[in-house]
Design a protein around this motif. Structure first.
Motif, PDB file in Angstrom:
ATOM      1  N   ILE A 315       0.834  -1.202   0.000  1.00  0.00           N
ATOM      2  CA  ILE A 315       0.000   0.000   0.000  1.00  0.00           C
ATOM      3  C   ILE A 315       0.865   1.246   0.000  1.00  0.00           C
ATOM      4  O   ILE A 315       0.586   2.228  -0.719  1.00  0.00           O
ATOM      5  CB  ILE A 315      -0.960  -0.009   1.206  1.00  0.00           C
ATOM      6  CG1 ILE A 315      -2.038  -1.078   1.004  1.00  0.00           C
ATOM      7  CG2 ILE A 315      -1.612   1.366   1.400  1.00  0.00           C
ATOM      8  CD1 ILE A 315      -2.941  -1.279   2.208  1.00  0.00           C
ATOM      9  N   ALA A 316       1.947   1.239   0.779  1.00  0.00           N
ATOM     10  CA  ALA A 316       2.851   2.392   0.807  1.00  0.00           C
ATOM     11  C   ALA A 316       3.466   2.631  -0.572  1.00  0.00           C
ATOM     12  O   ALA A 316       3.577   3.784  -1.025  1.00  0.00           O
ATOM     13  CB  ALA A 316       3.951   2.171   1.842  1.00  0.00           C
ATOM     14  N   ARG A 381      -3.941   7.846   1.068  1.00  0.00           N
ATOM     15  CA  ARG A 381      -5.181   8.058   0.319  1.00  0.00           C
ATOM     16  C   ARG A 381      -4.963   8.043  -1.189  1.00  0.00           C
ATOM     17  O   ARG A 381      -5.872   7.721  -1.955  1.00  0.00           O
ATOM     18  CB  ARG A 381      -5.828   9.384   0.738  1.00  0.00           C
ATOM     19  CG  ARG A 381      -7.272   9.531   0.285  1.00  0.00           C
ATOM     20  CD  ARG A 381      -7.980  10.637   1.030  1.00  0.00           C
ATOM     21  NE  ARG A 381      -7.922  10.474   2.475  1.00  0.00           N
ATOM     22  CZ  ARG A 381      -8.722   9.650   3.150  1.00  0.00           C
ATOM     23  NH1 ARG A 381      -9.612   8.907   2.499  1.00  0.00           N
ATOM     24  NH2 ARG A 381      -8.622   9.553   4.454  1.00  0.00           N
ATOM     25  N   SER A 382      -3.757   8.391  -1.648  1.00  0.00           N
ATOM     26  CA  SER A 382      -3.496   8.373  -3.091  1.00  0.00           C
ATOM     27  C   SER A 382      -3.504   6.963  -3.659  1.00  0.00           C
ATOM     28  O   SER A 382      -3.537   6.787  -4.873  1.00  0.00           O
ATOM     29  CB  SER A 382      -2.144   9.036  -3.392  1.00  0.00           C
ATOM     30  OG  SER A 382      -1.095   8.383  -2.712  1.00  0.00           O
ATOM     31  N   ALA A 383      -3.475   5.934  -2.783  1.00  0.00           N
ATOM     32  CA  ALA A 383      -3.560   4.549  -3.244  1.00  0.00           C
ATOM     33  C   ALA A 383      -5.000   4.064  -3.333  1.00  0.00           C
ATOM     34  O   ALA A 383      -5.243   2.914  -3.708  1.00  0.00           O
ATOM     35  CB  ALA A 383      -2.766   3.636  -2.307  1.00  0.00           C
ATOM     36  N   GLU A 384      -5.964   4.924  -3.002  1.00  0.00           N
ATOM     37  CA  GLU A 384      -7.377   4.562  -3.137  1.00  0.00           C
ATOM     38  C   GLU A 384      -7.768   4.597  -4.610  1.00  0.00           C
ATOM     39  O   GLU A 384      -7.210   5.364  -5.403  1.00  0.00           O
ATOM     40  CB  GLU A 384      -8.255   5.560  -2.369  1.00  0.00           C
ATOM     41  CG  GLU A 384      -7.952   5.650  -0.886  1.00  0.00           C
ATOM     42  CD  GLU A 384      -8.702   4.614  -0.073  1.00  0.00           C
ATOM     43  OE1 GLU A 384      -9.265   3.687  -0.682  1.00  0.00           O
ATOM     44  OE2 GLU A 384      -8.720   4.738   1.152  1.00  0.00           O
ATOM     45  N   PHE A 385      -8.743   3.790  -4.974  1.00  0.00           N
ATOM     46  CA  PHE A 385      -9.289   3.826  -6.327  1.00  0.00           C
ATOM     47  C   PHE A 385     -10.747   4.246  -6.237  1.00  0.00           C
ATOM     48  O   PHE A 385     -11.590   3.524  -5.718  1.00  0.00           O
ATOM     49  CB  PHE A 385      -9.158   2.460  -7.014  1.00  0.00           C
ATOM     50  CG  PHE A 385      -7.756   2.171  -7.449  1.00  0.00           C
ATOM     51  CD1 PHE A 385      -7.329   2.463  -8.728  1.00  0.00           C
ATOM     52  CD2 PHE A 385      -6.845   1.630  -6.558  1.00  0.00           C
ATOM     53  CE1 PHE A 385      -6.030   2.226  -9.133  1.00  0.00           C
ATOM     54  CE2 PHE A 385      -5.534   1.383  -6.947  1.00  0.00           C
ATOM     55  CZ  PHE A 385      -5.130   1.681  -8.233  1.00  0.00           C
ATOM     56  N   GLU A 389     -10.302   5.242 -10.626  1.00  0.00           N
ATOM     57  CA  GLU A 389      -9.103   6.063 -10.745  1.00  0.00           C
ATOM     58  C   GLU A 389      -8.468   6.231  -9.368  1.00  0.00           C
ATOM     59  O   GLU A 389      -9.173   6.258  -8.358  1.00  0.00           O
ATOM     60  CB  GLU A 389      -9.441   7.441 -11.334  1.00  0.00           C
ATOM     61  CG  GLU A 389      -9.997   7.381 -12.741  1.00  0.00           C
ATOM     62  CD  GLU A 389      -8.991   6.910 -13.765  1.00  0.00           C
ATOM     63  OE1 GLU A 389      -7.796   6.974 -13.484  1.00  0.00           O
ATOM     64  OE2 GLU A 389      -9.408   6.461 -14.843  1.00  0.00           O
ATOM     65  N   PRO A 390      -7.122   6.354  -9.304  1.00  0.00           N
ATOM     66  CA  PRO A 390      -6.503   6.626  -8.017  1.00  0.00           C
ATOM     67  C   PRO A 390      -7.016   7.935  -7.449  1.00  0.00           C
ATOM     68  O   PRO A 390      -7.115   8.937  -8.159  1.00  0.00           O
ATOM     69  CB  PRO A 390      -5.001   6.721  -8.345  1.00  0.00           C
ATOM     70  CG  PRO A 390      -4.857   6.002  -9.651  1.00  0.00           C
ATOM     71  CD  PRO A 390      -6.135   6.214 -10.375  1.00  0.00           C
TER      72      PRO A 390
END
Length: 395
Positions: A315-316, A381-385, A389-390
């Motif tokens: 995730i990181a 949070r930038s790894a959320e879709f 989309e991210p």
């Protein structure tokens, strides 16, 4: 029709990058059974061997930031191709080294190429996630674990049966075949913008370094278990030699299994929630391992911690590769460098502390680092879709 073709290419790219993770883990796992052979062959002490092993880690740490520039300049696909092919010959070069100086040089280069390949394949996996619009990073790291298991498990038997040079040759051939088979199917990211490739530079986005701390605090526990769990179980919890070996085995086995389930968990609950819960699970496992009075309770606690740690680093890395306004390669190389310091550098400090106060307090302290990761989980949070989309973190 064009969208279907693009999705088909992304799916092939997903399998290809999984093969790269498998090869990278296989090469590192295959080096492990060569270590005692190197000790006897070069007629060196354990201390000297430790310094040689350290050169492998130093090579990786030196190569990682350089690889970030190359990814920004040429793309992750080109970088994986170069580092992947050259990495296949690293173990053979070490095995052919006639003396300690040659072994040190080849191990440094081997570590550098493996480390560079690591950054590049993670960057390519981030691009696959973007094109598939779903998480695939955890299972990619699962393939890395499988490769390490195959390399380490089969290596000793092959060396005993045919010798260390034959083993190194077989590893080289097998790794090269799989690598060449997958290279042409790797995905290509959009052409880097000019400002990303003018010069080598560290990312200016401070969030990248905070995500790097998440990776570091997630990998320090892995290094603590890898290098010191057996000694802790043997010396402080009275385990016999056979039982002591189950500490890392249980940890790594649980971690590998959970990584193959991790993408579905992350796609279902989101990266932030998955990271938050995973860090608390890992913290609880390390805390119990530090206070356990019986060896098997500590081993079970290490396995429980492995379930949590499994998805934290993937995730990181996804969060790093999706930072807005920052080159994916530069962000990933920085976060990878910071994270792998937890395995390559931190264990020496842990050993020093453990020698003076014991390892039980170390594992309790490590659990506190994992609680910090829980508190920092929102940075992923930038790894959320979101809608395929991210997600972009708020400005």
């Amino acid at each position: 029709m064009m969208a279907d073709d693009a999705m088909a290419k992304a799916r092939r790219g997903r399998r290809a990058v999984a093969a790269m993770f498998l090869v990278n883990g296989f090469l590192i796992g295959s080096w492990a059974p060569q270590i005692p052979v190197t000790l006897a062959r070069l007629e060196i002490t354990e201390f000297t061997l430790g310094l040689l092993i350290l050169t492998f880690g130093l090579g990786a740490l030196v190569a990682m930031p350089t690889c970030g520039y190359l990814i920004g300049r040429f793309g992750s696909r080109w970088t994986v191709r170069v580092f992947g092919v050259v990495s296949c010959f690293g173990l053979l070069a070490v095995a052919l080294s006639p003396g300690i100086v040659a072994a040190g040089i080849t191990l440094f280069l081997f570590g550098g190429f493996i480390g560079g390949m690591d950054v590049a394949m993670n960057a390519n996996a981030v691009e696959v996630e973007k094109q598939l619009r779903r998480a695939i990073m955890s299972s990619s790291h699962g393939f890395w674990s499988v490769g390490g298991f195959i390399g380490g498990g089969a290596g000793g038997t092959l060396i005993e049966a045919q010798g260390y040079l034959f083993h190194a040759g077989v590893v080289t051939a097998a790794a090269l075949i799989v690598t060449l088979a997958g290279l042409s199917f790797l995905v290509t990211e959009p052409r880097p913008e000019a400002h990303e490739v003018r010069r080598f530079a560290l990312p200016r986005n401070p969030t990248v370094y905070l995500v790097g701390l998440i990776a570091l605090f997630s990998m320090i526990p892995e290094g603590a278990v890898l290098d010191w769990a057996a000694l802790y179980l043997r010396q402080e919890r009275g385990a016999d030699l056979a039982t002591a070996g189950f500490g890392f085995a249980a940890f790594s086995g649980a971690m590998a299994l959970m990584r193959f389930a991790g993408d579905r968990v992350r796609n279902r609950f989101g990266a932030v929630a998955t990271l938050r819960v995973s860090s608390l699970i890992a913290a609880a496992g390390m805390f119990v391992a530090g206070f356990a009075t019986e060896p098997w309770l500590a081993i079970a606690a290490f396995a429980f911690a492995g379930l949590g740690i499994a998805n934290m680093v993937p995730i990181a890395f996804s969060a790093a590769g999706n930072q807005p306004g920052t080159s994916s390669g530069a962000s990933l190389s920085t976060v990878t460098l910071m994270g792998y310091s937890g395995i390559l550098v931190a264990p020496s400090g842990i050993g020093y502390v453990g020698e003076h106060v014991g390892f039980a307090p170390v594992y309790v302290a490590v659990s506190a680092l994992l609680v910090v990761v829980c508190l920092m989980a929102g940075l992923a949070r930038s790894a959320e879709f979101t809608h395929g989309e991210p997600a972009q973190p708020p400005a």
